[in-house]
Write a protein that holds these residues in place. Structure first.
Motif, PDB file in Angstrom:
ATOM      1  N   SER A 386      10.235  14.592  38.323  1.00 43.99           N
ATOM      2  CA  SER A 386      11.205  15.685  38.233  1.00 43.99           C
ATOM      3  C   SER A 386      11.835  15.950  39.587  1.00 43.99           C
ATOM      4  O   SER A 386      11.174  15.884  40.619  1.00 43.99           O
ATOM      5  N   ALA A 388      14.423  18.854  41.441  1.00 39.37           N
ATOM      6  CA  ALA A 388      15.097  20.147  41.363  1.00 39.37           C
ATOM      7  C   ALA A 388      16.186  20.196  42.420  1.00 39.37           C
ATOM      8  O   ALA A 388      15.977  19.784  43.567  1.00 39.37           O
ATOM      9  N   LEU A 518      18.966  19.617  33.242  1.00 38.20           N
ATOM     10  CA  LEU A 518      18.971  21.041  32.891  1.00 38.20           C
ATOM     11  C   LEU A 518      19.796  21.786  33.937  1.00 38.20           C
ATOM     12  O   LEU A 518      19.318  22.074  35.036  1.00 38.20           O
ATOM     13  N   ASP A 519      21.058  22.043  33.598  1.00 36.55           N
ATOM     14  CA  ASP A 519      21.972  22.700  34.530  1.00 36.55           C
ATOM     15  C   ASP A 519      21.960  24.198  34.258  1.00 36.55           C
ATOM     16  O   ASP A 519      22.694  24.697  33.419  1.00 36.55           O
ATOM     17  N   GLN A 534       9.926  27.166  29.616  1.00 33.74           N
ATOM     18  CA  GLN A 534       9.518  26.345  30.741  1.00 33.74           C
ATOM     19  C   GLN A 534       8.218  25.606  30.435  1.00 33.74           C
ATOM     20  O   GLN A 534       8.053  24.439  30.813  1.00 33.74           O
ATOM     21  N   PHE A 537       9.181  22.793  28.365  1.00 37.54           N
ATOM     22  CA  PHE A 537       9.780  21.741  29.185  1.00 37.54           C
ATOM     23  C   PHE A 537       8.707  20.964  29.945  1.00 37.54           C
ATOM     24  O   PHE A 537       8.788  19.742  30.085  1.00 37.54           O
ATOM     25  N   SER A 541       8.465  17.092  29.485  1.00 38.82           N
ATOM     26  CA  SER A 541       8.875  16.304  30.654  1.00 38.82           C
ATOM     27  C   SER A 541       7.904  15.185  30.972  1.00 38.82           C
ATOM     28  O   SER A 541       8.206  14.304  31.791  1.00 38.82           O
ATOM     29  N   THR A 546      13.378  14.252  34.812  1.00 34.92           N
ATOM     30  CA  THR A 546      14.011  15.558  34.620  1.00 34.92           C
ATOM     31  C   THR A 546      14.698  16.010  35.903  1.00 34.92           C
ATOM     32  O   THR A 546      14.091  15.999  36.972  1.00 34.92           O
ATOM     33  N   THR A 548      16.549  19.323  37.313  1.00 39.39           N
ATOM     34  CA  THR A 548      16.715  20.745  37.030  1.00 39.39           C
ATOM     35  C   THR A 548      17.567  21.397  38.112  1.00 39.39           C
ATOM     36  O   THR A 548      17.306  21.227  39.304  1.00 39.39           O
ATOM     37  N   ALA A 550      18.824  25.095  39.347  1.00 39.07           N
ATOM     38  CA  ALA A 550      18.495  26.500  39.129  1.00 39.07           C
ATOM     39  C   ALA A 550      18.723  27.295  40.403  1.00 39.07           C
ATOM     40  O   ALA A 550      18.636  26.771  41.513  1.00 39.07           O
ATOM     41  N   THR A 555      11.607  28.700  38.946  1.00 32.98           N
ATOM     42  CA  THR A 555      11.664  27.702  37.868  1.00 32.98           C
ATOM     43  C   THR A 555      11.544  26.272  38.385  1.00 32.98           C
ATOM     44  O   THR A 555      11.434  25.345  37.581  1.00 32.98           O
ATOM     45  N   VAL A 556      11.602  26.072  39.714  1.00 31.55           N
ATOM     46  CA  VAL A 556      11.611  24.707  40.232  1.00 31.55           C
ATOM     47  C   VAL A 556      10.471  24.426  41.201  1.00 31.55           C
ATOM     48  O   VAL A 556      10.350  23.306  41.708  1.00 31.55           O
TER      49      VAL A 556
END
Length: 591
Positions: A386, A388, A518-519, A534, A537, A541, A546, A548, A550, A555-556
Motif C-alpha cells: 500500500s 499513501a 482510493l482518492d 477502513q 479495506f 487489501s 492499494t 490511498t 487522504a 487513515t494512512v
C-alpha cells in the motif's frame, strides 16, 4: 474551439467557408454500405415515373378518340389503364418509402452510434472544457435535424429528378414548341433557389448554436445540483430570464429560417401559375392554331402542372440540403476530434497481473504551456503493498490517481504495471486491473442493484451482496422497503454523501481489481463508518496493491509507504514512524 456559445451572432466568413467545405462526397459515403438498397430504390422510382407518364397519353386518346367516336370499349380500356397506372404508382411509392426509410434510419443509427462511441474515447480534458449541454445538443438536436435529409433527401431527389426528366420528354413528344415555353422559368428558379439555400444555411448554423445554449441552460438549471444551487443562491428568477431570452432568440431564428426567401419563392409560384395561360395563348396563335388537338393541349397542360410540382420539390430539396450542411459540419467536427488517449496498435496482454506499480520520472501538465502539475515523480509500489499520498490541496495527488487509471497520459516519463507501460495495455484490460473510488461519487438514476452491476454486468446477487457487505452498506440497503431494487434518484441524491460513497466503494470492489485507487474515498464518512470501511479495506487489501489519497493522516498511518507531495514533487517518503522521526513536512502535517 467549439462554435457554440455566441448568442445572437452571425456566422463569420471563416465559419461560412468551413460549413460550405463539408464535402457532399463525405455525406454520400454514409450510404456506401447500402448501395444495393439504394439501387433498388432508384429502379423503383424510375419504373414508377415511366409508368406515370402513360396517363397524359391515355387522357389524350380519351378526349381525341374515344369520346368523339363514342367508342365505349376503347373508353373502358383507357379508363382502366388510367386506374391501373394510379394503382401501380401508388404501390411502387409504398415500396420506395419503406426501403428508403429503412436505409435512412440505419444511417442515422450508425451516425449516432459513431458520434457517441467517438466521444466516449475522448479524454477527460475534452469534457472538462466542453459544456455537457453542448454535447447533448449535437447528438440529439443536430443529428435529429439531419434525419429528414438522411432519410428522404436522396430518394426525393431521385424521384423528382426522374419525374422531371420523364415529364420533359413526354412534353417534347406532345409539342416541343410548348415545351420550350414551359421551361423559360427554369433558369431564374434555379438562381433564386441557390440564394435562398445560402441564407438558410447561415440561419441553420445560428439556430443549432442557440439550441445548444438552450440545452446547456436546461442541463445546468434542472439537474438536482443546479436546482439546489439556484434555490440557495436565489438565482431561480435570473435563470428563468436567461432561459426565456435564449428561447426568444430561438423563435426569431426559427421564423427567419422558415421565411428566408419566401417572397422570392412565392414570386416563382406566381410565374409558374401564369405559364398555363401563356400556353393557351401560344396554342391559339396563328402559327399553331388548328395544328394541335384539344386532347393534346389538355394532356400537355396536365403534364405542365405535374412538371412544376416535382421541379419545385427538387429546388426545395436543394435548399434543405445546402442548409443542412451546417448540421453535418457540426457532427463531422465531433467525428474529426483527435483522440488523446489512444488504444495501442498491438496491445500487450499480461498473462498474470501481480499489480506492481511504478512511476518512472513522470511529468504532466494540463495543456500546452501550462505549469506542470507533476514534475519528475518516481514511485515504486510492489505488488500487494500500500502507498499513501498526502499533501496540501492542489499538490498533485489526484493527478497521480488519474494517471494510474490513464485518464491522462504523462507529458514525459511513464507509468508501468508489472513492467509494462500502461499505454501498451488495452484500455479495457487496464480498467479491469485498476479500480478507482474517487471523492466525487456519481450514481446512475436507476436501482442500487443496477448501479452495482454497472461495474460487472454478469454479477450474481450473491456477489453484489458480498461487495455491499465489504463496503459496510448491506445492512442499510437490506432495511429499505425495496432493498437492492430501490431507486437511487438523480445522481444518487436520495442517499447521504456517506451512503453514496459506500455504494460507490461496493461498485468498485465488485470488479475485484488488482490495483485499488482510493482518492479521498472515505472523505464523506463519519468517524465510526470510516473506521468500519477502513477495516474492510484492510481485509480486502491483502494481496492487492492499494494507493490511498487522504487529508486525514489517521487513515494512512498504517500504509507500507507514505509519499508527501508538494507542488507536483515528492518531498519525502517512508513509513509513518520514519517520517515522524525525520521531522520534515509530514511531521508538520501530522502536528
Amino acid at each position: 474551439m467549439l462554435l457554440a456559445g455566441r448568442k445572437g451572432q452571425t456566422l463569420t466568413a471563416a465559419e461560412k467557408a468551413q460549413a460550405r467545405a463539408v464535402s457532399l462526397r463525405r455525406i454520400g459515403a454514409l450510404f456506401i454500405g447500402h448501395r444495393g438498397h439504394l439501387a433498388l430504390v432508384v429502379a423503383v422510382i424510375v419504373l414508377s415515373s415511366v409508368i406515370s407518364m402513360a396517363s397524359p397519353f391515355l387522357l389524350r386518346e380519351v378526349i381525341d378518340v374515344a369520346l368523339p367516336q363514342s367508342d365505349l370499349r376503347l373508353l373502358v380500356l383507357l379508363v382502366a389503364g388510367m386506374v391501373g397506372v394510379a394503382a401501380a404508382t401508388s404501390a411502387l411509392g409504398v415500396v420506395q418509402t419503406w426501403i428508403a426509410t429503412t436505409v435512412g434510419q440505419r444511417v442515422m443509427h450508425r451516425l449516432r452510434t459513431d458520434v457517441f462511441a467517438h466521444l466516449q474515447r475522448q479524454s477527460v480534458a475534452f469534457f472538462t472544457r466542453t459544456r455537457t449541454g453542448e454535447v447533448q445538443s449535437r447528438i440529439t438536436n443536430d443529428i435529429g435535424g439531419m434525419q429528414q435529409v438522411v432519410t428522404t433527401t436522396a430518394t426525393s431527389v431521385a424521384a423528382n429528378l426522374t419525374t422531371v426528366v420523364a415529364t420533359v420528354v413526354a412534353m417534347a413528344a406532345l409539342s416541343w414548341q410548348l415545351a420550350l415555353v414551359s421551361l423559360v422559368a427554369l433558369p431564374p428558379a434555379v438562381y433564386w433557389t441557390r440564394r435562398v439555400a445560402r441564407m438558410r444555411q447561415a440561419i441553420t448554423a445560428q439556430r443549432q448554436r442557440e439550441l445548444a445554449d438552450l440545452n446547456v441552460i436546461i442541463d445546468e438549471g434542472l439537474s438536482i445540483s443546479g436546482v439546489q444551487l439556484a434555490k440557495t443562491m436565489g438565482a431561480s428568477g435570473a435563470l428563468t430570464e436567461r432561459f426565456a431570452a435564449s428561447s426568444s432568440r430561438l423563435i426569431d431564428l426559427e421564423l427567419r429560417s422558415e421565411l428566408a426567401g419566401r417572397w422570392r419563392m412565392a414570386s416563382m409560384n406566381i410565374v409558374f401559375a401564369i405559364i398555363p395561360a401563356v400556353i393557351y395563348l401560344a396554342a391559339g396563335l396563328p402559327g399553331t392554331f388548328g395544328a394541335m388537338s384539344i386532347g393534346t393541349l389538355v394532356a400537355f397542360t396536365g403534364l405542365q402542372a405535374s412538371l412544376f410540382r416535382p421541379l419545385m420539390s427538387l429546388l426545395d430539396v436543394g435548399v434543405t440540403l445546402v442548409a443542412s450542411l451546417a448540421l453535418f459540419q457540426r457532427i463531422f467536427e465531433y467525428l474529426d476530434l483527435p483522440v488523446d488517449i489512444q488504444e495501442p496498435a498491438t496491445p500487450v496482454r499480461l498473462p498474470e497481473v501481480r499489480g506492481h506499480l511504478r512511476f518512472e520520472d513522470v511529468t504532466f501538465a494540463y495543456g500546452d504551456g501550462a505549469t506542470a502539475a507533476l514534475a519528475g515523480v518516481s514511485l515504486d509500489v510492489p505488488a500487494g503493498t500500500s502507498l499513501a499520498l498526502v499533501g496540501e490541496t492542489g499538490s498533485g495527488k489526484s493527478t497521480i490517481a488519474a494517471l494510474i487509471a490513464r485518464l491522462h497520459d504523462p507529458t514525459s516519463g511513464r507509468v508501468c504495471i508489472d513492467g509494462v507501460d500502461i499505454r501498451d495495455l488495452a484500455l479495457d484490460d487496464l480498467a479491469a486491473i485498476v479500480g478507482v473510488v474517487s471523492q466525487e461519487t456519481y450514481l446512475l438514476h436507476t436501482t442500487i442493484r443496477e448501479n452495482l452491476r454497472y461495474a460487472k454486468p454478469d454479477a450474481t446477487d450473491t456477489e453484489i451482496e458480498r461487495a455491499a457487505r465489504a463496503a459496510q452498506i448491506h445492512d442499510l440497503i437490506d432495511a429499505l422497503p425495496d432493498g437492492y431494487d430501490t431507486m437511487v434518484g438523480s445522481r444518487g441524491h436520495r442517499f447521504s454523501g456517506g451512503e453514496k460513497q459506500r455504494i460507490a466503494i461496493a461498485r468498485t470492489l465488485l470488479r475485484d481489481p488488482r490495483i485499488l485507487v482510493l482518492d479521498e474515498a472515505t472523505s464523506a464518512l463519519d468517524n465510526e463508518t470510516e473506521r468500519a470501511v477502513q477495516r474492510a479495506f484492510d481485509t480486502l487489501s491483502a494481496g492487492r496493491t492499494t494507493i490511498t489519497i487522504a487529508h486525514r493522516l489517521s487513515t494512512v498511518r498504517n500504509a507500507d509507504q507514505i509519499a508527501v507531495i508538494d507542488h507536483g514533487r515528492i518531498l519525502e517518503s517512508g513509513t509513518h514512524d520514519t517520517l515522524l522521526e525525520a521531522a520534515g513536512h509530514y511531521a508538520t502535517l501530522a502536528r
